[in-house]
Design a protein around this motif. Structure first.
Motif, mmCIF file in Angstrom:
data_model
loop_
_atom_site.group_PDB
_atom_site.id
_atom_site.type_symbol
_atom_site.label_atom_id
_atom_site.label_comp_id
_atom_site.label_asym_id
_atom_site.label_seq_id
_atom_site.Cartn_x
_atom_site.Cartn_y
_atom_site.Cartn_z
ATOM 1 N N SER A 1 7.653 -18.596 59.351
ATOM 2 C CA SER A 1 7.715 -18.485 57.898
ATOM 3 C C SER A 1 9.055 -19.012 57.397
ATOM 4 O O SER A 1 9.997 -19.237 58.158
ATOM 5 N N GLU A 2 9.147 -19.173 56.080
ATOM 6 C CA GLU A 2 10.378 -19.691 55.485
ATOM 7 C C GLU A 2 11.539 -18.715 55.650
ATOM 8 O O GLU A 2 12.679 -19.114 55.885
ATOM 9 N N ASN A 3 11.262 -17.414 55.526
ATOM 10 C CA ASN A 3 12.325 -16.419 55.700
ATOM 11 C C ASN A 3 12.883 -16.452 57.122
ATOM 12 O O ASN A 3 14.095 -16.343 57.339
ATOM 13 N N THR A 4 11.979 -16.612 58.095
ATOM 14 C CA THR A 4 12.430 -16.679 59.487
ATOM 15 C C THR A 4 13.279 -17.921 59.718
ATOM 16 O O THR A 4 14.308 -17.881 60.413
ATOM 17 N N LYS A 5 12.881 -19.051 59.134
ATOM 18 C CA LYS A 5 13.656 -20.283 59.275
ATOM 19 C C LYS A 5 15.043 -20.124 58.665
ATOM 20 O O LYS A 5 16.052 -20.554 59.251
ATOM 21 N N ASN A 6 15.117 -19.492 57.474
ATOM 22 C CA ASN A 6 16.422 -19.290 56.828
ATOM 23 C C ASN A 6 17.314 -18.383 57.667
ATOM 24 O O ASN A 6 18.527 -18.607 57.780
ATOM 25 N N THR A 7 16.713 -17.342 58.268
ATOM 26 C CA THR A 7 17.495 -16.444 59.118
ATOM 27 C C THR A 7 18.037 -17.176 60.336
ATOM 28 O O THR A 7 19.203 -17.010 60.732
ATOM 29 N N GLU B 1 22.560 -19.662 63.260
ATOM 30 C CA GLU B 1 23.124 -20.868 63.875
ATOM 31 C C GLU B 1 24.455 -21.241 63.227
ATOM 32 O O GLU B 1 25.409 -21.646 63.919
ATOM 33 N N LEU C 1 18.669 -20.376 60.590
ATOM 34 C CA LEU C 1 19.728 -21.288 60.155
ATOM 35 C C LEU C 1 21.032 -20.536 59.894
ATOM 36 O O LEU C 1 22.129 -21.032 60.210
ATOM 37 N N THR C 2 20.937 -19.324 59.317
ATOM 38 C CA THR C 2 22.147 -18.532 59.067
ATOM 39 C C THR C 2 22.828 -18.137 60.372
ATOM 40 O O THR C 2 24.052 -18.228 60.520
#
Length: 219
Positions: free
Chosen positions: A128-134, A139, A136-137
């Motif tokens: 999901s988009e929330n998982t991708k944002n997490t 990283e 990236l944060t």
């Protein structure tokens, strides 16, 4: 003579057939995703004719398009314009090729449309988009640590080396005076002073007898 007349007659027949038919421009290229619907159309002006759809694949062989459950063909007419509409409910990879209409009465082929079928890349991990944002944060935070930690380590090492260098200098200064004896230093100093105050040494080769005898120090 007979052969030349045959070619002349064939050329005249082709010219007459083309004069009766005016082809409309076809869509040159169509790119469709796998299992999506597709629509092809060929139109012309002239005398009504029986249209047959042909598909030419990469092997340069023309195949008659078979009307199946997922493929439909419909005719339409607007004044003097005749069209054949070929509809795919869903396309497969085997549908790739150049599609042309053949006018049976005149033997004319339309310009055709090349249809390409592609498969989109499938996601190996569906996030999901929330998982991708997490991710990236996290990283970005790890990247920041990778930059700061080596710099802090080098700074601490440089300071420790500087302290060790200063300590070494102080120890060397202390070692200069560590083995010295003050009594020996005073004795050596007195000897130097006495040697400077006493007269010259006696030269045996140059002895001069004078009235007043000079007392010389023997070496």
């Amino acid at each position: 003579m007979g052969i030349s007349m045959f070619f002349v007659l064939c050329s005249l027949t082709g010219c007459l057939a083309l004069s009766k038919v005016i082809l409309h421009a076809d869509r040159p290229f169509l790119r469709v995703r796998f299992m999506d619907p597709a629509f092809l159309k060929c139109c012309y002006e002239g005398v009504p004719s029986n249209l047959i759809w042909y598909r030419q694949n990469d092997s340069s062989k023309a195949h008659l398009v078979t009307i199946l459950d997922r493929v439909e063909e419909k005719y339409s007419k607007n004044e003097n314009v005749h069209c054949s509409n070929l509809t795919f409910k869903f396309v497969l990879l085997e549908d790739i090729g150049m599609y042309q209409c053949l006018l049976n009465d005149t033997g004319v082929l339309t310009h055709g449309t090349y249809m390409q079928v592609y498969k989109p890349m499938e996601k190996t991990i569906n996030l999901s988009e929330n998982t991708k944002n997490t991710i990236l944060t996290v990283e970005g935070f790890l990247l920041l640590l990778c930059v700061l930690l080596p710099s802090a380590t080098l700074l601490l090492k440089s300071r420790s080396l500087e302290r060790l260098e200063m300590k070494k200098v102080r120890q060397e200064e202390e070692n200069i005076y560590q083995g010295l004896n003050l009594d020996d230093c005073c004795t050596t100093y007195d000897q130097i002073e006495r040697s400077q105050a006493q007269g010259p040494y006696q030269d045996v080769g140059n002895i001069v007898e004078e009235k007043e005898e000079i007392q010389l120090e023997k070496p």
